[in-house]
Enzyme design. Structure first.
Site, PDB file in Angstrom:
ATOM      1  N   ARG A   7       1.560  -5.367  -5.360  1.00  0.00           N
ATOM      2  CA  ARG A   7       1.650  -6.546  -4.479  1.00  0.00           C
ATOM      3  C   ARG A   7       1.808  -7.724  -5.428  1.00  0.00           C
ATOM      4  O   ARG A   7       0.836  -8.160  -6.033  1.00  0.00           O
ATOM      5  CB  ARG A   7       0.390  -6.680  -3.626  1.00  0.00           C
ATOM      6  CG  ARG A   7       0.236  -5.566  -2.592  1.00  0.00           C
ATOM      7  CD  ARG A   7      -0.862  -5.858  -1.592  1.00  0.00           C
ATOM      8  NE  ARG A   7      -0.853  -4.888  -0.506  1.00  0.00           N
ATOM      9  CZ  ARG A   7      -1.749  -3.917  -0.366  1.00  0.00           C
ATOM     10  NH1 ARG A   7      -2.743  -3.807  -1.213  1.00  0.00           N
ATOM     11  NH2 ARG A   7      -1.660  -3.082   0.642  1.00  0.00           N
ATOM     12  N   GLY A  16     -12.050  13.217  20.008  1.00  0.00           N
ATOM     13  CA  GLY A  16     -13.045  13.251  21.087  1.00  0.00           C
ATOM     14  C   GLY A  16     -14.148  12.226  20.890  1.00  0.00           C
ATOM     15  O   GLY A  16     -15.308  12.476  21.254  1.00  0.00           O
ATOM     16  N   MET A  25      -8.878   2.812   8.412  1.00  0.00           N
ATOM     17  CA  MET A  25      -8.043   1.691   7.953  1.00  0.00           C
ATOM     18  C   MET A  25      -7.118   1.198   9.064  1.00  0.00           C
ATOM     19  O   MET A  25      -7.136   1.715  10.178  1.00  0.00           O
ATOM     20  CB  MET A  25      -7.243   2.116   6.731  1.00  0.00           C
ATOM     21  CG  MET A  25      -8.033   2.065   5.453  1.00  0.00           C
ATOM     22  SD  MET A  25      -6.963   2.387   4.045  1.00  0.00           S
ATOM     23  CE  MET A  25      -8.039   1.849   2.712  1.00  0.00           C
ATOM     24  N   GLY A  44       0.833  -1.218   0.000  1.00  0.00           N
ATOM     25  CA  GLY A  44       0.000   0.000   0.000  1.00  0.00           C
ATOM     26  C   GLY A  44       0.857   1.252   0.000  1.00  0.00           C
ATOM     27  O   GLY A  44       1.821   1.341   0.759  1.00  0.00           O
ATOM     28  N   ARG A  69     -27.014  12.792  15.950  1.00  0.00           N
ATOM     29  CA  ARG A  69     -26.888  11.422  15.436  1.00  0.00           C
ATOM     30  C   ARG A  69     -25.711  10.669  16.039  1.00  0.00           C
ATOM     31  O   ARG A  69     -24.762  11.267  16.526  1.00  0.00           O
ATOM     32  CB  ARG A  69     -26.670  11.465  13.917  1.00  0.00           C
ATOM     33  CG  ARG A  69     -27.966  11.653  13.166  1.00  0.00           C
ATOM     34  CD  ARG A  69     -27.724  11.640  11.678  1.00  0.00           C
ATOM     35  NE  ARG A  69     -28.992  11.817  10.993  1.00  0.00           N
ATOM     36  CZ  ARG A  69     -29.106  12.135   9.716  1.00  0.00           C
ATOM     37  NH1 ARG A  69     -28.038  12.295   8.974  1.00  0.00           N
ATOM     38  NH2 ARG A  69     -30.296  12.257   9.180  1.00  0.00           N
ATOM     39  N   ASP A 104       2.029  -0.719  11.970  1.00  0.00           N
ATOM     40  CA  ASP A 104       2.030  -2.003  12.674  1.00  0.00           C
ATOM     41  C   ASP A 104       3.377  -2.721  12.649  1.00  0.00           C
ATOM     42  O   ASP A 104       3.451  -3.906  12.988  1.00  0.00           O
ATOM     43  CB  ASP A 104       0.943  -2.921  12.074  1.00  0.00           C
ATOM     44  CG  ASP A 104       1.109  -3.105  10.576  1.00  0.00           C
ATOM     45  OD1 ASP A 104       1.922  -2.398   9.963  1.00  0.00           O
ATOM     46  OD2 ASP A 104       0.413  -3.963  10.012  1.00  0.00           O
ATOM     47  N   THR A 122       4.036   2.495   5.757  1.00  0.00           N
ATOM     48  CA  THR A 122       2.655   1.993   5.810  1.00  0.00           C
ATOM     49  C   THR A 122       1.836   2.885   6.727  1.00  0.00           C
ATOM     50  O   THR A 122       2.325   3.306   7.786  1.00  0.00           O
ATOM     51  CB  THR A 122       2.576   0.534   6.312  1.00  0.00           C
ATOM     52  OG1 THR A 122       1.213   0.235   6.653  1.00  0.00           O
ATOM     53  CG2 THR A 122       3.434   0.277   7.549  1.00  0.00           C
ATOM     54  N   ASP A 133       4.752  -4.808   6.281  1.00  0.00           N
ATOM     55  CA  ASP A 133       5.282  -6.119   6.682  1.00  0.00           C
ATOM     56  C   ASP A 133       5.497  -7.042   5.473  1.00  0.00           C
ATOM     57  O   ASP A 133       6.459  -7.816   5.440  1.00  0.00           O
ATOM     58  CB  ASP A 133       4.401  -6.774   7.757  1.00  0.00           C
ATOM     59  CG  ASP A 133       2.998  -7.079   7.270  1.00  0.00           C
ATOM     60  OD1 ASP A 133       2.483  -6.317   6.432  1.00  0.00           O
ATOM     61  OD2 ASP A 133       2.416  -8.075   7.715  1.00  0.00           O
ATOM     62  N   ARG A 164      -5.973  -2.410   8.659  1.00  0.00           N
ATOM     63  CA  ARG A 164      -5.945  -3.863   8.397  1.00  0.00           C
ATOM     64  C   ARG A 164      -6.173  -4.668   9.671  1.00  0.00           C
ATOM     65  O   ARG A 164      -7.308  -4.912  10.019  1.00  0.00           O
ATOM     66  CB  ARG A 164      -4.640  -4.281   7.710  1.00  0.00           C
ATOM     67  CG  ARG A 164      -4.784  -5.581   6.946  1.00  0.00           C
ATOM     68  CD  ARG A 164      -3.465  -6.031   6.356  1.00  0.00           C
ATOM     69  NE  ARG A 164      -2.978  -5.179   5.308  1.00  0.00           N
ATOM     70  CZ  ARG A 164      -3.220  -5.361   4.021  1.00  0.00           C
ATOM     71  NH1 ARG A 164      -3.924  -6.379   3.624  1.00  0.00           N
ATOM     72  NH2 ARG A 164      -2.728  -4.541   3.133  1.00  0.00           N
ATOM     73  N   ASP A 224      -0.525   1.877   8.439  1.00  0.00           N
ATOM     74  CA  ASP A 224      -1.044   1.066   9.546  1.00  0.00           C
ATOM     75  C   ASP A 224      -0.224   1.186  10.839  1.00  0.00           C
ATOM     76  O   ASP A 224      -0.721   0.875  11.915  1.00  0.00           O
ATOM     77  CB  ASP A 224      -1.105  -0.421   9.138  1.00  0.00           C
ATOM     78  CG  ASP A 224      -1.986  -0.645   7.931  1.00  0.00           C
ATOM     79  OD1 ASP A 224      -2.843   0.217   7.654  1.00  0.00           O
ATOM     80  OD2 ASP A 224      -1.810  -1.672   7.251  1.00  0.00           O
ATOM     81  N   ARG A 252     -25.491   5.697  12.102  1.00  0.00           N
ATOM     82  CA  ARG A 252     -25.042   5.913  10.721  1.00  0.00           C
ATOM     83  C   ARG A 252     -23.606   5.439  10.580  1.00  0.00           C
ATOM     84  O   ARG A 252     -22.829   5.521  11.550  1.00  0.00           O
ATOM     85  CB  ARG A 252     -25.072   7.404  10.392  1.00  0.00           C
ATOM     86  CG  ARG A 252     -26.250   7.836   9.587  1.00  0.00           C
ATOM     87  CD  ARG A 252     -27.475   7.891  10.424  1.00  0.00           C
ATOM     88  NE  ARG A 252     -28.613   8.397   9.674  1.00  0.00           N
ATOM     89  CZ  ARG A 252     -29.792   8.633  10.200  1.00  0.00           C
ATOM     90  NH1 ARG A 252     -30.009   8.389  11.479  1.00  0.00           N
ATOM     91  NH2 ARG A 252     -30.771   9.076   9.465  1.00  0.00           N
TER      92      ARG A 252
HETATM   93  O1  F6P Z   1      -1.822  -1.598   4.590  1.00  0.00           O
HETATM   94  C1  F6P Z   1      -2.386  -0.380   4.227  1.00  0.00           C
HETATM   95  C2  F6P Z   1      -3.865  -0.536   3.941  1.00  0.00           C
HETATM   96  O2  F6P Z   1      -4.375   0.722   3.533  1.00  0.00           O
HETATM   97  C3  F6P Z   1      -4.686  -1.109   5.080  1.00  0.00           C
HETATM   98  O3  F6P Z   1      -4.974  -0.169   6.069  1.00  0.00           O
HETATM   99  C4  F6P Z   1      -5.883  -1.613   4.332  1.00  0.00           C
HETATM  100  O4  F6P Z   1      -6.536  -2.642   5.051  1.00  0.00           O
HETATM  101  C5  F6P Z   1      -5.277  -2.148   3.077  1.00  0.00           C
HETATM  102  O5  F6P Z   1      -4.049  -1.441   2.884  1.00  0.00           O
HETATM  103  C6  F6P Z   1      -6.099  -1.988   1.829  1.00  0.00           C
HETATM  104  O6  F6P Z   1      -5.423  -2.649   0.824  1.00  0.00           O
HETATM  105  P1  F6P Z   1      -5.655  -2.444  -0.731  1.00  0.00           P
HETATM  106  O7  F6P Z   1      -4.902  -1.237  -1.142  1.00  0.00           O
HETATM  107  O8  F6P Z   1      -5.106  -3.658  -1.369  1.00  0.00           O
HETATM  108  O9  F6P Z   1      -7.132  -2.292  -0.933  1.00  0.00           O
END
Ligand code: F6P
Length: 321
Positions: A71, A185, A169, A10, A162, A129, A125, A102, A171, A127, A245
């Protein structure tokens, strides 16, 4: 030395700043620098571009990646990895820096088995992570992007009184959700790292309503055991007796100009990575921990778990009213 740089997985804002640092520092150290387009697949397709100082002009402030990304399923096979190793050798490349998450670190670790060039990873990334860096390149921008969207959704929440479930995102990781949750908040941040107690969240929402709270929003990370925002909205709506919502922020988080923090982090890590590579280091990811640049063996980056700091969980709960 002839060194190559690629981005994989990504895209994340700041990847360009990292590429620029690798290229400019590499050139300063009199290397030949090659950019590979399309991630690991670009090695297999021989999508090589000679980089000079000008090829990385006007990219520092841009999101995405000037080298494009991918990928690659082919690269993941043993034959694909061996082929990539052979091509890198044929192209007389002595070192490779790959920027990504990763999957990218796993790709580099695999490549290392069949190729004698030096390999270093840089954490790119949204994420956040990866073990071995406090923050990954792109995380800060993604959080800020999400935050500005949440601030806007909040206006409608306030106007209509509401309840919103806003999916971010990540993952399998809740870093974006927790940072956004505290900074916006939110009433709660639902994340995969901790058990989700929907009844407790519902009780908090009901109490907030009793105290006159109009705009209620819960940030939902991808990968939670209770499901995505849509599934959770069904469950929560029943518990609170009010329709929730849903707003899924999606790719808006991943794009746009990188923040100052991401540009600085990316530039620092890129410069550090190329200098380590030229000093003969291999098999590690370059990262930043406690403001110091450090190196972490590839396997640790995905096998060791980057923990959510307990104070963040406490703060999230204590501040929600
Ligand atoms: O790893 C980055 C990320 O944006 C994640 O947060 C998300 O789950 C995933 O990639 C989405 O992947 P793709 O670009 O293949 O839809």
């Amino acid at each position: 030395m002839r060194v190559a740089v690629l981005t994989s997985g990504g895209d994340s804002p700041g990847m360009n700043a990292c590429i620029r640092a690798v290229v400019r520092i590499g050139l300063n150290r009199t290397c030949d620098v090659v950019g590979i387009h399309g991630g690991f697949q670009g090695i297999l397709d021989r999508k090589f571009q000679k980089m000079d100082s000008r090829t990385v002009s006007r990219i520092l402030h841009r999101g995405g990646t000037c080298l494009t990304t991918g990928r690659s399923e082919e690269f993941k096979t043993i034959e694909g990895t061996k082929k990539a190793a052979r091509i890198l050798t044929e192209e007389k490349i002595g070192g490779l820096i790959a920027i990504g998450g990763d999957g990218t670190m796993r790709g580099l670790a695999a490549l290392q088995k069949y190729w004698d060039g030096k390999v270093i990873g840089a954490p790119g990334t949204i994420d956040n992570d990866l073990f071995g860096t406090d923050f990954s390149i792109g995380f800060d921008t993604a959080v800020n992007n999400a935050l500005s969207a949440v601030d806007k959704i909040r206006d409608t929440g306030e106007a209509f009184s509401r309840v919103f479930l806003i999916e971010v995102m990540g993952r399998h990781s809740g870093f974006i959700a927790l940072h956004v949750g505290i900074s916006s908040g939110a009433t709660a941040a639902v994340i995969p790292e901790t058990p989700t107690d929907l009844e407790a969240i519902a009780a908090r929402i009901i109490k907030g309503r009793e105290l006159g709270k109009r705009s209620v929003f819960v940030i939902v990370a991808e990968g939670d055991e209770e499901g995505d925002a849509t599934e959770i909205s069904g469950k929560l709506s029943k518990l609170i007796g009010e329709k929730c919502r849903v707003s899924v922020l999606g790719y808006i988080q991943r794009g746009g100009n990188p923040t100052h923090s991401d540009r600085l982090l990316a530039s620092r890590i890129g410069a550090f990575a190329i200098d380590c590579l030229l000093a003969g280091t291999t098999g590690v990811m370059a990262g930043e921990v406690n403001r110091k640049v450090i190196l972490t063996p590839f396997e640790d980056t995905w096998a060791k778990k980057k923990e959510i700091e307990p104070w963040m969980l406490e703060l999230m709960e204590d501040l929600s009213g």
